[in-house]
Scaffold this active site. Structure first.
Site, PDB file in Angstrom:
ATOM      1  N   ASP A   6       0.926  -1.296   0.082  1.00 14.46           N
ATOM      2  CA  ASP A   6       0.050  -0.147  -0.126  1.00 14.46           C
ATOM      3  C   ASP A   6       0.962   1.274   0.110  1.00 14.46           C
ATOM      4  OD1 ASP A   6      -2.344   1.639   0.514  1.00 14.46           O
ATOM      5  OD2 ASP A   6      -1.938   1.826   2.314  1.00 14.46           O
ATOM      6  N   SER A   7       0.311   2.482  -0.181  1.00 10.64           N
ATOM      7  CA  SER A   7       1.098   3.685  -0.140  1.00 10.64           C
ATOM      8  C   SER A   7       1.716   4.096   1.419  1.00 10.64           C
ATOM      9  CB  SER A   7       0.242   4.715  -0.669  1.00 10.64           C
ATOM     10  OG  SER A   7      -0.883   4.885  -0.001  1.00 10.64           O
ATOM     11  N   CYS A  68      -4.483  -1.647  -1.968  1.00  5.40           N
ATOM     12  CA  CYS A  68      -4.489  -0.101  -2.065  1.00  5.40           C
ATOM     13  C   CYS A  68      -5.535  -0.234  -3.156  1.00  5.40           C
ATOM     14  CB  CYS A  68      -3.259   0.242  -2.558  1.00  5.40           C
ATOM     15  SG  CYS A  68      -3.284   1.971  -3.052  1.00  5.40           S
ATOM     16  N   GLU A 144      -2.383   9.429   8.099  1.00  6.05           N
ATOM     17  CA  GLU A 144      -0.834   8.956   8.072  1.00  6.05           C
ATOM     18  C   GLU A 144      -0.486   9.947   9.069  1.00  6.05           C
ATOM     19  OE1 GLU A 144       1.310   7.074   6.318  1.00  6.05           O
ATOM     20  OE2 GLU A 144      -0.497   5.872   5.190  1.00  6.05           O
ATOM     21  N   CYS A 173     -11.124   3.002  -0.017  1.00  3.84           N
ATOM     22  CA  CYS A 173      -9.546   3.044   0.129  1.00  3.84           C
ATOM     23  C   CYS A 173      -9.458   2.534   1.439  1.00  3.84           C
ATOM     24  CB  CYS A 173      -9.411   4.700   0.352  1.00  3.84           C
ATOM     25  SG  CYS A 173      -7.709   5.248   0.962  1.00  3.84           S
ATOM     26  N   HIS A 175      -7.316   3.147   3.579  1.00  5.11           N
ATOM     27  CA  HIS A 175      -6.867   3.896   4.985  1.00  5.11           C
ATOM     28  C   HIS A 175      -8.134   4.062   5.912  1.00  5.11           C
ATOM     29  CE1 HIS A 175      -3.037   4.669   2.908  1.00  5.11           C
ATOM     30  NE2 HIS A 175      -2.577   5.516   4.070  1.00  5.11           N
TER      31      HIS A 175
END
Ligand code: DGL
Length: 248
Positions: A6-7, A68, A144, A173, A175
């Site tokens: 994932d990012s 992701c 983040e 997403c 996240h």
């Protein structure tokens, strides 16, 4: 051994059930130096996704989970054509679960929403579905930063989610499950569909079994990753390794 990327921390929402229920062996890459992906072009997202996959394959993984939505929406076809291992993405499985409802709201990064990947895939399963889509570009940076139960995140969420009136809401997403409580407080009656959980339901469980051997790699700030990751996984994890993908 499963390779997951994932990012950033979002993919932890995908590996949490893998660790808890299947004791999977995982190599996880969070591309924290280049997060967010969701504001980047298709070409850039494909380039990053190829580099991430190559890194994981060099570590000896048997298959890849693209944890992701942005990379799944824009890069999965290219990844499947470049690499000769099974590659699982989050969009198809989540769209399938969502298509059981007749009105569906999808939230995601700008790149995911603009790709219309969810809209097209949900329509394949349920052509009469009413779909509304919204990009929520501030969520990933807030998460983040660890602002998970923060007033500022609640204010941003209210603004983004205002007026949504569907039966279900796709967290498009990986996240976003980290702020699921905030989202559910704003939309108390909506059925929330989480992309990580939907994905696991589509993978042969024998491929997931292991001894809970987990290695974490990030491309920037291992300390920040452990700090936020710990909050989410509910336990400490040792030795997040810093890696430079350009060294490959
Ligand atoms: N967690 C990711 C997703 O599912 C990436 C978000 C981002 O880097 O913008 O889309």
């Amino acid at each position: 051994m499963i390779g997951v990327f994932d990012s950033g921390v979002g993919g932890l929402t995908v590996i949490k059930p893998l660790i808890e229920y299947f004791y999977s062996d995982i190599i996880y890459l969070g591309d924290t130096a280049r997060v967010p992906y969701g504001s980047k072009s298709k070409e850039t997202i494909i380039k990053y996704s190829i580099e991430n996959t190559r890194f994981l394959l060099n570590k000896g993984v048997d298959f890849i989970i693209v944890a992701c939505n942005t990379a799944s929406s824009l890069a999965i076809e290219t990844l499947r054509s470049v690499f000769d291992v099974p590659i699982f993405g989050v969009v198809e499985s989540t769209a399938k679960v969502a298509s059981e409802f007749d009105s569906i709201a999808v939230i995601g990064t700008k790149a995911t929403i603009e790709s219309n990947a969810y809209k097209k895939t949900i329509k394949m399963f349920n052509k009469n579905a009413q779909i509304e889509q919204r990009a929520c570009p501030l969520f990933v940076p807030l998460i983040e930063e660890g602002l998970i139960n923060d007033e500022i995140t609640k204010i941003v969420a209210k603004r983004y989610l205002d007026g949504i009136n569907s039966q279900s809401l796709v967290l498009g997403c990986t996240h976003y499950p980290l702020i699921k409580n905030i989202i559910q407080d704003i939309l108390p009656n909506i059925n929330i569909i989480d992309s990580g959980t939907s994905l696991i339901d589509t993978i042969d469980k024998n491929m997931l079994k292991g001894n809970n051997k987990i290695e974490f790699y990030v491309t920037d700030s291992p300390e920040n990753f452990s700090k936020i990751g710990k909050l989410f996984l509910g336990k400490d994890f040792n030795g997040v390794n810093l890696v430079d993908l350009e060294d490959l």
